[in-house]
Design an enzyme around this catalytic site. Structure first.
Site, mmCIF file in Angstrom:
data_model
loop_
_atom_site.group_PDB
_atom_site.id
_atom_site.type_symbol
_atom_site.label_atom_id
_atom_site.label_comp_id
_atom_site.label_asym_id
_atom_site.label_seq_id
_atom_site.Cartn_x
_atom_site.Cartn_y
_atom_site.Cartn_z
ATOM 1 N N LYS A 249 87.739 19.574 55.299
ATOM 2 C CA LYS A 249 88.747 19.240 54.661
ATOM 3 C C LYS A 249 89.715 19.545 56.345
ATOM 4 O O LYS A 249 90.817 21.001 55.634
ATOM 5 C CB LYS A 249 89.024 19.662 53.727
ATOM 6 C CG LYS A 249 91.055 19.542 52.461
ATOM 7 C CD LYS A 249 91.029 18.086 53.144
ATOM 8 C CE LYS A 249 92.726 17.902 52.785
ATOM 9 N NZ LYS A 249 92.909 16.266 52.131
ATOM 10 N N ASP B 245 78.052 18.097 46.896
ATOM 11 C CA ASP B 245 78.002 18.140 45.109
ATOM 12 C C ASP B 245 79.301 17.234 44.657
ATOM 13 O O ASP B 245 78.569 15.822 43.978
ATOM 14 C CB ASP B 245 78.924 20.234 44.139
ATOM 15 C CG ASP B 245 78.532 19.322 42.875
ATOM 16 O OD1 ASP B 245 77.200 19.439 42.443
ATOM 17 O OD2 ASP B 245 79.402 20.329 41.841
ATOM 18 N N ASP C 97 88.774 13.045 51.658
ATOM 19 C CA ASP C 97 89.393 12.748 50.183
ATOM 20 C C ASP C 97 89.469 11.014 50.943
ATOM 21 O O ASP C 97 89.176 10.288 49.897
ATOM 22 C CB ASP C 97 91.092 12.921 50.322
ATOM 23 C CG ASP C 97 91.187 13.849 51.637
ATOM 24 O OD1 ASP C 97 90.801 13.188 52.286
ATOM 25 O OD2 ASP C 97 93.038 13.749 51.945
ATOM 26 N N TYR D 281 80.131 28.015 47.634
ATOM 27 C CA TYR D 281 78.788 28.802 46.467
ATOM 28 C C TYR D 281 78.360 29.714 47.075
ATOM 29 O O TYR D 281 77.734 30.359 46.596
ATOM 30 C CB TYR D 281 78.084 27.536 46.624
ATOM 31 C CG TYR D 281 78.225 26.884 46.068
ATOM 32 C CD1 TYR D 281 79.203 25.412 45.901
ATOM 33 C CD2 TYR D 281 77.083 26.357 44.510
ATOM 34 C CE1 TYR D 281 79.462 24.688 44.932
ATOM 35 C CE2 TYR D 281 77.432 24.934 44.013
ATOM 36 C CZ TYR D 281 78.433 23.997 43.696
ATOM 37 O OH TYR D 281 78.540 22.999 42.818
ATOM 38 N N ASP E 214 77.865 13.132 43.057
ATOM 39 C CA ASP E 214 78.253 12.810 41.651
ATOM 40 C C ASP E 214 78.673 11.555 42.056
ATOM 41 O O ASP E 214 78.665 10.761 41.265
ATOM 42 C CB ASP E 214 78.578 13.637 41.230
ATOM 43 C CG ASP E 214 78.033 14.106 39.833
ATOM 44 O OD1 ASP E 214 77.165 14.931 39.833
ATOM 45 O OD2 ASP E 214 78.136 14.092 38.875
HETATM 46 C C1 IPM Z 1 74.176 20.122 41.432
HETATM 47 C C2 IPM Z 1 74.593 21.070 40.017
HETATM 48 C C3 IPM Z 1 75.251 22.530 40.887
HETATM 49 C C4 IPM Z 1 75.163 22.345 41.491
HETATM 50 C C5 IPM Z 1 75.533 23.329 39.575
HETATM 51 C C6 IPM Z 1 75.149 23.350 37.880
HETATM 52 C C7 IPM Z 1 75.809 24.164 39.942
HETATM 53 O O1 IPM Z 1 76.102 20.581 40.282
HETATM 54 O O2 IPM Z 1 73.066 20.315 41.270
HETATM 55 O O3 IPM Z 1 74.776 19.145 41.581
HETATM 56 O O4 IPM Z 1 77.211 22.341 42.079
HETATM 57 O O5 IPM Z 1 75.158 22.489 42.264
HETATM 58 MN MN MN Z 2 76.791 18.126 40.421
#
Ligand code: IPM
Ligand code: MN
Ligand code: NAD
Length: 347
Positions: A185, A242, A218, A135, A246
Site C-alpha cells: 500500500k 492474513d 485494495d 505483527y 481469508d
Molecule cells: C491466521 C490467524 C492469526 C493471524 C491470528 C489468530 C493471530 O488469523 O493464522 O490467519 O492473524 O495470523
Molecule cells: Mn487469519
C-alpha cells in the site's frame, strides 16, 4: 523405518476436532507408505491458560524445538481469554521463535466445490510474511483509561525480513507459472511499503523469467474476486496476507478448505502446519467443522518432510471425497462423515 516426531497442538474449539480428523488420515497414509509418525500431544490452549495462567509452559518453545514438525488446530476462546493474550501466548511466538517466515496458503477449488464465484479456474498460492511487519508486537499504551490515552503499534520491516520473503515468492513463482504479484500500500504508507516495492524491483532483475507486478492491497482484494484466474503467486506482508487469505478461503468455498504451512525454509527449526481458520466458537460443539483444511495442512506437512507420494495420496483422497459431494456444502456433513470419506478414499 523412518519415523517423524510430530508435536500436536489441537488448541481450542474446532481445533480439537479437525486435528483428530487430520491425524487419523495421516496415520493411515503413513502405514501404507511405510514411514512412522510419532505423535506427542500438548494440551496448550485457553483451557490450559485457565488452569495454569499461561498458554504454554515457560520452556514450551524449547520443548517444541526437538520435533520434526508441529501440527496445530486453532488457538483462541475469546469468551474466556482475550485473543490478545491467547494468540500472543502460543501461536504467534511459535511462528517467530522458529523463524517460520513463510506462511504458504494455497487457494483453489476442490472438485465438486462450487465457491461463490463463477470462476472455477484459479490456482493461487498466497505467501505471507510471518514474523514481522504489522505483527512486530512493538508498541505500547500510556495514560491508560484517561482522555490523554495514547496507543502506538509500530510495523517493523527489516531488509533481511523483506528480502527473504520476496525471494521465497520469486522462487515459488519460478517453480509454478512464472507470475508474482507483490502486494503493498505504497501510495499511502510511504516508508515501509515503498521499501518493500524497491526490494521487489531490485530482486526482479535476478529473476528475468518471473513476471512481477506490484499491486496495492485494495486493488488486489477486488482482483481476487473479479479475476482470480489472472493470479499465480501472491506475496504480501503479515497483516495484508492474513486478510487476503481469508478472502482466498472464501473464494475456494469457505474457511473449511483453506490450508496453511508456516515454513522455516532454512530448516534449522521445526515448521508448523495449521488450517487458516480459527476455533469457530459459533459451531464448536456441533460436530460439523469441515476437517479438509486441517487434513490438507497435514498433506503439506508430509510434503515438507519429504513424503511427497503420501502427501499426493492425501490430496487425491480429499478430491475423491469432495467429488462425490461429501463436505462440499458448509454444515451439511458431519466432521466424522467427511473424515471417513477421506479415509475410505485412501484405501
Ligand atoms: C491466521 C490467524 C492469526 C493471524 C491470528 C489468530 C493471530 O488469523 O493464522 O490467519 O492473524 O495470523
Ligand atoms: Mn487469519
Ligand atoms: P474462525 O475462522 O474461527 O471462524 C470464522 C467463521 O468461519 C465462523 O463462522 C466459523 O464457524 C467458520 N468456520 C471456520 N472454520 C470452519 C470449518 N473448519 N468448518 C466450517 N466452518 C468454519 O474466525 P473467528 O470467529 O474470527 O475466530 C474465532 C477464534 O479463533 C478467535 O479466538 C480467533 O482469534 C481465533 N483464530 C485463531 C486462528 C489460528 O489459531 N490460526 C485463526 C483465526 C482465528
Amino acid at each position: 523405518m523412518k519415523t517423524y516426531s510430530i508435536a500436536l497442538i489441537p488448541g481450542d474449539g474446532i481445533g480439537k476436532d479437525v486435528i483428530s480428523a487430520a491425524w487419523q488420515v495421516l496415520e493411515k497414509v503413513a502405514a501404507t507408505a511405510g514411514f512412522g509418525l510419532q505423535p506427542t500431544s500438548f494440551p496448550w490452549s485457553c483451557a490450559y491458560y485457565k488452569e495454569t495462567g499461561a498458554m504454554m509452559p515457560v520452556d514450551g518453545i524449547e520443548t517444541l524445538r526437538g520435533f520434526d514438525a508441529i501440527l496445530l488446530g486453532a488457538v483462541g476462546w475469546p469468551a474466556e481469554v482475550p485473543d490478545s493474550v491467547s494468540l500472543h501466548g502460543l501461536l504467534l511466538p511459535i511462528r517467530k521463535a522458529f523463524e517460520q517466515y513463510a506462511n504458504i496458503r494455497p487457494h483453489r477449488l476442490l472438485p465438486g466445490v462450487e465457491g461463490p464465484l463463477k470462476a472455477r479456474d484459479f490456482d493461487i498460492l498466497c505467501i505471507r510474511e510471518n514474523t514481522e511487519g504489522e505483527y512486530s508486537g512493538a508498541g505500547g499504551r500510556v495514560h491508560q483509561g484517561t482522555q490523554n490515552e495514547v496507543a502506538v503499534e509500530t510495523s517493523i520491516f527489516t531488509r533481511t525480513g523483506v528480502e527473504r520473503i520476496l525471494r521465497f515468492g520469486f522462487e515459488q513463482a519460478r517453480a509454478r507459472r512464472g507470475k508474482l504479484a507483490s502486494v503493498t500500500k505504497s501510495n499511502a504508507q510511504k516508508y515501509s511499503m515503498v521499501f518493500w516495492d524497491e526490494i521487489t524491483a531490485r530482486l526482479a532483475r535476478e529473476y528475468p523469467d518471473v513476471t512481477v507486478t506490484s499491486y496495492h492491497i485494495d486493488a488486489m482484494a477486488a482482483r481476487m474476486v473479479m479475476a482470480p484466474e489472472s493470479l499465480d503467486v501472491i506475496v504480501a506482508s503479515n497483516l495484508f496476507g492474513d486478510i487476503l487469505t481469508d478472502l482466498g478461503a472464501a473464494i475456494q468455498g469457505g474457511l473449511g478448505f483453506a490450508a496453511s504451512a508456516n515454513l522455516n525454509p532454512d530448516r534449522n527449526a521445526p515448521s508448523m502446519f495449521e488450517p487458516v481458520h480459527g476455533s469457530a466458537p459459533d459451531i464448536a460443539h456441533l460436530g460439523i467443522a469441515n476437517p479438509i483444511a486441517a487434513i490438507w495442512s497435514g498433506a503439506m506437512m508430509l510434503e515438507h518432510l519429504g513424503e511427497k507420494t503420501a502427501a499426493d495420496a492425501i490430496m487425491r483422497a480429499i478430491a475423491a471425497a469432495t467429488e462425490s459431494g461429501i463436505g462440499t456444502v458448509p454444515g451439511k456433513d458431519k466432521t466424522d462423515t467427511i473424515t471417513h470419506a477421506v479415509l475410505n478414499a485412501l484405501a
